[in-house]
Design a protein around this motif. Structure first.
Motif, PDB file in Angstrom:
ATOM      1  N   GLN A  79      -9.168  -2.089  -0.033  1.00  0.00           N
ATOM      2  CA  GLN A  79     -10.289  -1.917  -0.953  1.00  0.00           C
ATOM      3  C   GLN A  79     -10.562  -0.446  -1.234  1.00  0.00           C
ATOM      4  N   LYS A  80     -10.336   0.410  -0.267  1.00  0.00           N
ATOM      5  CA  LYS A  80     -10.508   1.853  -0.481  1.00  0.00           C
ATOM      6  C   LYS A  80      -9.501   2.360  -1.506  1.00  0.00           C
ATOM      7  N   TYR A  81      -8.279   1.875  -1.404  1.00  0.00           N
ATOM      8  CA  TYR A  81      -7.258   2.236  -2.393  1.00  0.00           C
ATOM      9  C   TYR A  81      -7.668   1.729  -3.769  1.00  0.00           C
ATOM     10  N   ILE A  82      -8.113   0.480  -3.811  1.00  0.00           N
ATOM     11  CA  ILE A  82      -8.508  -0.137  -5.080  1.00  0.00           C
ATOM     12  C   ILE A  82      -9.629   0.658  -5.742  1.00  0.00           C
ATOM     13  N   ASN A  83     -10.631   1.024  -4.957  1.00  0.00           N
ATOM     14  CA  ASN A  83     -11.759   1.792  -5.505  1.00  0.00           C
ATOM     15  C   ASN A  83     -11.298   3.139  -6.059  1.00  0.00           C
ATOM     16  N   LEU A 112       0.826  -1.214   0.000  1.00  0.00           N
ATOM     17  CA  LEU A 112       0.000   0.000   0.000  1.00  0.00           C
ATOM     18  C   LEU A 112       0.858   1.261   0.000  1.00  0.00           C
ATOM     19  N   LEU A 113       2.002   1.214   0.688  1.00  0.00           N
ATOM     20  CA  LEU A 113       2.904   2.373   0.675  1.00  0.00           C
ATOM     21  C   LEU A 113       3.398   2.624  -0.746  1.00  0.00           C
ATOM     22  N   ASN A 170      -2.381  -2.185  -9.196  1.00  0.00           N
ATOM     23  CA  ASN A 170      -1.797  -3.525  -9.086  1.00  0.00           C
ATOM     24  C   ASN A 170      -1.232  -3.773  -7.692  1.00  0.00           C
ATOM     25  N   LYS A 171      -0.557  -2.761  -7.147  1.00  0.00           N
ATOM     26  CA  LYS A 171       0.024  -2.913  -5.807  1.00  0.00           C
ATOM     27  C   LYS A 171      -1.070  -3.016  -4.745  1.00  0.00           C
ATOM     28  N   ALA A 172      -2.120  -2.223  -4.891  1.00  0.00           N
ATOM     29  CA  ALA A 172      -3.214  -2.268  -3.909  1.00  0.00           C
ATOM     30  C   ALA A 172      -3.924  -3.615  -3.952  1.00  0.00           C
ATOM     31  N   ARG A 173      -4.134  -4.140  -5.143  1.00  0.00           N
ATOM     32  CA  ARG A 173      -4.759  -5.463  -5.273  1.00  0.00           C
ATOM     33  C   ARG A 173      -3.876  -6.546  -4.657  1.00  0.00           C
ATOM     34  N   ARG A 174      -2.577  -6.395  -4.863  1.00  0.00           N
ATOM     35  CA  ARG A 174      -1.647  -7.354  -4.281  1.00  0.00           C
ATOM     36  C   ARG A 174      -1.709  -7.301  -2.756  1.00  0.00           C
ATOM     37  N   ALA A 175      -1.803  -6.100  -2.215  1.00  0.00           N
ATOM     38  CA  ALA A 175      -1.908  -5.941  -0.765  1.00  0.00           C
ATOM     39  C   ALA A 175      -3.121  -6.680  -0.223  1.00  0.00           C
TER      40      ALA A 175
END
Length: 453
Positions: free
Chosen positions: A411-415, A365-366, A394-399
């Motif tokens: 999920q907030k990042y992903i959205n 996430l960072l 991609n990084k947020a999904r990986r997290a």
């Protein structure tokens, strides 16, 4: 005739005594047979017979298996369902009292479950809150989310004005226990994910282990997030600084108190107050650990002693040997570098954190957040800038996939990032379609697969 009568009576007495003695001295084999019959009765819902066998097992085979007590709870529940509430509650209490005595393991969960059962069936908090206290003392990480919230709520409301330090200690104790438990399950999940990514199919045992790890980490994330929300208003610099200033002299050599105080002030961004430097320096003097050195390195850099600070950072990272803790330490270092605008070096440290714990979702996430914040400076047109969000996505999904404990945050990042990736019209204008490879420039320097809205 009387003599014969006495002889016969004596024989019956001896036989009766022998029978009682045999019941009192059941062999391991007798206990196993009785236990298997007991399990069958419970599974077959023959609760009346199961109750007799439960009494026998608790009296004569009390340490054979913890499942004696787990199944006993089902019998107590059935008694309540069939109208004998008082009897069911009495049996449940008897079963759990003996379970705690004979199998004193996992008591955080045991006391939590005990409280839940009695609470569900009408007992008041004044009667049973002591069970939550015992659960907390034994292992707060074993308590259910609902019950740990309950315990913390009561502690917070009761002590927020009269004893704020107790509130902070309770919060820290819970988080320390959750962090330790999370580390264990993160490492377990990391190894299982590595197997899958290498192309292996998980067997039944590993698949079950993965589900348990994911479920446990998800639950830990729920508890941690909930507690953070409850205490957020309480943890203000205006409250922390006077409290820590008041207690500092008495705790100058108390490494645990100093660690928690420094950590709180760091995470609540109270670092501009002179007290923060005093606490960090005292912590480094009280205990030379990776954590204390890293905090103090930040102070040295602030004082302009850059070379000395960098040397201390290296010492801190070398000092930690536990992979989960080392990953957390490297992530903290990455976060510090990110705040200073040193994104490339921050990413390097975040990736090092992932080498020690590939389920450290916060490291992903960072990186994602640093990518997203660079969107406007990593492209010459709208399409190129928006492709940066694909890398961040991609990084947020990986997290989210590797660390269920932060799935709701991820999920907030992903959205957010999903709504900012290029549109099909943008791709058409550039002559690029979904699935193509695209190289992102600037400091990111990463090739991604094109995704379009």
């Amino acid at each position: 005739m009387k003599k014969i009568t006495y002889i016969i009576a004596g024989l019956f007495l001896v036989m009766g005594s022998a029978k009682v003695s045999a019941q009192m001295e059941m062999t391991k084999q007798d206990c196993t047979i009785e236990y298997n019959l007991y399990k069958g009765d419970v599974q077959g819902k023959n609760f009346a017979e199961a109750k007799k066998r439960l009494d026998n097992l608790m009296s004569n085979c009390p340490t054979l298996s913890v499942n004696i007590y787990k199944l006993g709870a089902d019998i107590a529940e059935n008694m309540i369902e069939t109208g004998d509430k008082a009897g069911g509650i009495a049996l449940f209490n008897k079963v759990y009292e003996q379970r705690v005595e004979k199998f004193p393991k996992g008591l955080g969960k045991v006391y939590s479950d005990w409280y839940s059962f009695l609470n569900e069936h009408g007992s008041s908090d004044s009667e049973i809150f002591h069970l939550l206290e015992k659960g907390y003392e034994a292992d707060p990480s074993g308590m259910s989310a609902k019950n740990i919230y309950k315990y913390f709520d009561v502690t917070l409301e009761k002590n927020k004005n009269s004893n704020p330090q107790l509130v902070l200690d309770t919060y820290d104790n819970i988080n320390d226990a959750l962090e330790t438990k999370s580390g264990v399950y993160q490492q377990r999940l990391s190894s299982l994910l590595a197997k899958e990514e290498a192309g292996a199919t998980l067997g039944k045992r590993d698949a079950k282990s993965k589900r348990i790890a994911e479920g446990t980490l998800t639950n830990i994330g729920i508890i941690s997030g909930g507690l953070d929300q409850k205490i957020d208003a309480f943890l203000s610099c205006d409250r922390l600084i006077p409290l820590y200033r008041r207690d500092f002299e008495a705790n100058k050599s108390n490494a645990q108190w100093l660690k928690r105080s420094v950590s709180k002030m760091y995470h609540k961004e109270c670092t501009s107050d002179p007290l923060y430097e005093e606490l960090a320096e005292a912590y480094a003097n009280a205990e030379r650990t990776s954590s204390s050195l890293l905090f103090y390195a930040g102070i040295l850099e602030k004082r302009g002693k850059t070379a000395e600070a960098q040397k201390m950072v290296l010492e801190a990272t070398d000092l930690e040997t536990d992979p989960t803790k080392k990953s957390k330490l490297l992530l903290q270092l990455a976060q510090d570098l990110s705040k200073k605008g040193q994104r490339s070096e921050a990413r390097k440290r975040a990736n090092e954190a992932l080498q020690y714990n590939s389920s450290n979702g916060r490291a992903y996430l960072l990186i994602a957040s640093m990518y997203a914040s660079s969107a406007n400076s990593c492209g010459t047109n709208e399409f190129q800038k928006r492709m940066v969000y694909v890398a961040a996505l991609n990084k947020a999904r990986r997290a989210a996939s590797v660390d269920p404990s932060i799935s709701s945050i991820a999920q907030k990042y992903i959205n957010s990032y999903s709504s900012n990736i290029p549109t099909k019209q943008m791709g058409f204008a550039e002559g690029i379609k979904a699935g193509d490879s695209f190289r992102i420039g600037c400091w990111i320097g990463e090739t991604v697969t094109v995704q379009l809205n």
